[in-house]
Scaffold this active site. Structure first.
Site, mmCIF file in Angstrom:
data_model
loop_
_atom_site.group_PDB
_atom_site.id
_atom_site.type_symbol
_atom_site.label_atom_id
_atom_site.label_comp_id
_atom_site.label_asym_id
_atom_site.label_seq_id
_atom_site.Cartn_x
_atom_site.Cartn_y
_atom_site.Cartn_z
ATOM 1 N N GLU A 256 0.891 -1.164 0.000
ATOM 2 C CA GLU A 256 0.000 0.000 0.000
ATOM 3 C C GLU A 256 0.919 1.201 0.000
ATOM 4 O O GLU A 256 1.550 1.531 1.007
ATOM 5 C CB GLU A 256 -0.914 -0.040 1.232
ATOM 6 C CG GLU A 256 -1.948 1.069 1.268
ATOM 7 C CD GLU A 256 -1.515 2.209 2.156
ATOM 8 O OE1 GLU A 256 -1.193 3.281 1.583
ATOM 9 O OE2 GLU A 256 -1.474 2.060 3.376
ATOM 10 N N CYS A 295 -1.084 8.814 3.253
ATOM 11 C CA CYS A 295 -0.976 8.206 1.932
ATOM 12 C C CYS A 295 -2.230 8.455 1.104
ATOM 13 O O CYS A 295 -2.214 8.287 -0.111
ATOM 14 C CB CYS A 295 -0.710 6.708 2.056
ATOM 15 S SG CYS A 295 -1.897 5.835 3.089
#
Length: 696
Positions: A256, A295
């Site tokens: 990720e 993120c």
């Protein structure tokens, strides 16, 4: 006095000699140090395999779910210990809430997944069973089983608690021991969280280990039963993905990665619309929450060229109101970056972005962090850039400044906006702000191929929206391409990532024995005692009842229509029904369902307490006037959720397979019903004289 952080390996806290100092993001003072002692990763893996794995698999899904629930409560009870340390990472109280209580909430969410969606035992029957032969004696299905390996979780610095727990929860539920490796800069907060979890006494020995510092030869020692997950930069993810040992042993790797997420303001939204301000608020919030160190943060704000100045003006005004400084102050809304090194990195990347953009807001606009000692902190001003020709500006689509930085980009026409969104080459999340469902229906299918999650935001959704940047346990977190190509969370699917899916073929009897669920065609157990008269413990998979028959009359259709109000022509208009594909009047499907319940129910009070659900219902053949139906009720699946009512009466969940057939033994309806079934009180017995086993 600073603290030397310790790794937790093989049930021992290791680390006495200080190594790398870790400084507070607020005032620059040293708050902790990593330890100098080398770790024995062979010992760590041996402990995970020899102690952690048997301990976890000595419990079932339901028991592990209860541990997760208890861990969530324990962390919530002791959360202030974590909040006190979280401030040193630069996080405000609101930022810490996402990390600390969001992490505990994820544990609780996966406790719910385990209790409500997973069976007793350690095998998941994914199903459905498919017949592979003509005579019904050969079938196939899919099962999920524990991998009997170790999960290595490598995490980023921005969410030291949530980052660990959102990976730990599903792997623990799947029966897989974990070794967590937090990013060094904020590892003192992760260590504090793991200490709490160990102190709780709820962690089985070997189920969770903690690495402070580097991973040494850990990845070299993994095999094909193990799993590696990573959260962090796309460059590091690319390096880890091709680690020779991971490639050699086909070790599953899930990444990720940070991505250049976007938000699109649709052309139907004007500056006078509520949605216009929602867009501005969302961009500003994503710039300043966690000081932009997410993120999922919005790095590219894509707006219609005609509204560029209006968006810029409102964004500047909102950013000017953001108070930055020491999170201990009540007036502070944005804290610091996690480290001074992070400040240098963000500054360098902003310089790259400015080669093809202009700065609309930044440090020169009166940026002064507030609080004592903040002059030594890692503070960075909210920075808004503008790219007027983003189609020709490559850096804005390639370079991520991982801080409170976002770039406005002008577009002409919705197709151009979608082209700009695609230049990110894969993102975790994108937001579309629009009032027009037609625009949403056009944009989402196009944008979805390059986004892991899409938020469509309007005034109705905004009332309850969790926002662009908030991954939820129920929904997938991850994205294609640059975002890593992996998946985390997503409810029960995250648990399945840590299990092995296997196709199984065999006779119905064998499949039933393997899966622990009744498979049609497997042996049935019939007795004089109605299955509904049996307590949870005494029910066996395959316990079955074949009911008496009932012939459907016209009066049944009339009565059911009167009760339900359903006067659909197929039930009452003889002429229209004869012209239909069925060629005759047919009974209501729900009448068939109700009639079947009347055939198999045992009406007196007993162990069956409630019917609370119905799954997989299919009406397969029509039932006409004069047809004769009967039902077969079979115990299909039992789930012991270890629950009791207010009086201490134990309960379990039983799924029953129901087939309704007609006078030709053809199946007319098929479904599962779910019931809550009482357990026996101590000293009681059902007595179950089995009288036959059949294949009927």
């Amino acid at each position: 006095m600073t603290t030397t952080l310790q790794s937790y390996i093989a049930g021992q806290w290791i680390g006495r000699e200080a190594a790398q100092p870790l400084r507070s993001a607020i005032d620059g003072k040293v708050v902790a140090s990593t330890h100098r002692e080398a770790l024995d990763f062979e010992q760590a893996l041996h402990h995970a395999r020899s102690a952690g794995l048997p301990a976890l698999l000595g419990m079932d899904f339901q028991e592990r779910a209860e541990r997760l629930k208890a861990l969530a409560k324990y962390l919530q009870t002791h959360k202030e210990r974590l909040y006190a340390m979280s401030a040193h990472t630069g996080a405000t109280r609101a930022d810490g809430w996402i990390d600390i209580e969001g992490g505990a909430g994820t544990l609780a969410a996966y406790a719910g997944v385990g209790r409500n969606e997973l069976p007793s035992g350690n095998l998941v029957h994914e199903g459905p069973v498919q017949s592979l032969g003509k005579k019904g004696g050969f079938a196939g299905t899919h099962i999920l089983v524990p991998r009997h390996g170790v999960a290595v979780h490598i995490n980023a610095f921005n969410f030291p608690v949530w980052g660990l727990l959102e990976k730990f929860a599903p792997s623990f539920l799947a029966g897989m021991p974990c070794i967590g490796k937090p990013a060094t800069a904020t590892s003192y907060l992760t260590e504090a969280a793991v200490r709490l979890m160990v102190e709780s006494g709820l962690l089985p020995d070997g189920s969770l280990q903690l690495v402070i510092g580097g991973t040494g030869d850990l990845l070299d020692r993994l095999d094909g039963s193990d799993v590696v997950t990573f959260t962090g930069s796309a460059d590091t993810a690319a390096t880890l993905r091709v680690h020779p040992n991971l490639v050699r042993h086909s070790v599953p790797f899930n990444a990720e990665a940070d991505s250049l997420n976007c938000a699109i303001l649709a052309p139907d939204v004007s500056p006078d619309d509520e949605e216009f301000d929602l867009f501005v608020k969302e961009v500003a919030r994503e710039m300043t929450t966690k000081a932009g160190q997410k993120c999922t943060a919005i790095r590219r704000a894509i707006v219609p060229r005609q509204h560029l100045d209006a968006v810029a003006t409102r964004l500047r005004a909102r950013l000017a109101k953001v108070v930055t400084g020491d999170p201990a102050r009540e007036d502070v809304r944005m804290g610091a970056l996690a480290s001074h090194a992070q400040c240098d990195d963000v500054q360098a990347r902003v310089a790259q972005l400015l080669q093809g953009a202009e700065q609309l807001y930044g440090a020169a606009d009166g940026f002064v962090p507030v609080g004592e000692g903040v002059s030594e902190g890692a503070f960075f001003a909210p920075t808004l850039l503008l790219s007027r020709q983003p189609l020709t500006h490559d850096a804005v689509h390639d370079v991520e400044a991982f801080g409170p930085v976002s770039t406005l980009m002008a577009y002409d026409g919705l197709d151009e906006a979608l082209a700009l969104a695609a230049r990110g080459r894969g993102s975790l999340v994108g937001t579309l702000v629009t009032r027009d469902p037609k625009i949403a229906a056009h944009v989402v299918p196009v944008a979805a191929r390059l986004h892991g999650r899409l938020l469509v935001l309007d005034r109705e959704a905004a009332v309850e929206s969790t926002g662009h940047g908030s991954p939820l346990p129920q929904l997938k977190h991850g994205g294609p391409g640059r975002a890593g190509g992996g998946e985390e969370l997503g409810g029960v699917r995250a648990v399945w990532h840590y299990m092995q899916r296997t196709a199984v073929q065999g006779s119905p009897a064998m499949l039933s024995a393997i899966t622990g669920e009744y498979v049609r065609g497997a042996p049935l157990h019939e007795s004089e005692l109605h299955p509904f008269r049996k307590h949870f413990e005494d029910l066996r998979i395959g316990d079955s009842l074949l009911t008496h028959r009932r012939t459907v009359a016209e009066a049944d259709l009339v009565a059911f229509g009167g009760i339900s109000g359903d006067y659909f022509y197929m039930h009452f208009d003889d002429i229209a029904a004869r012209a239909s594909p069925f060629g005759k009047r047919i009974a209501h499907g729900y009448f068939v369902l109700s009639a079947a319940a009347g055939l198999f129910v045992s009406p007196a009070p007993g162990p069956v307490l409630a019917n609370y659900g119905l799954d997989t219902l299919r009406f397969i053949k029509p039932v006409g006037i004069g047809d004769t139906i009967r039902a077969r009720l079979t115990c299909k699946r039992k789930i012991d959720r270890n629950r009791s009512d207010a009086n201490g009466q134990g309960q379990g969940v039983v799924a029953w397979d129901v087939t309704v057939t007609n006078q030709d033994d053809a199946v007319v309806a098929s479904y599962d019903i779910l019931t809550l079934v009482a357990k026996k009180q101590a000293g009681t017995s059902d007595g179950d004289p089995a009288i036959s086993t059949s294949q009927r």
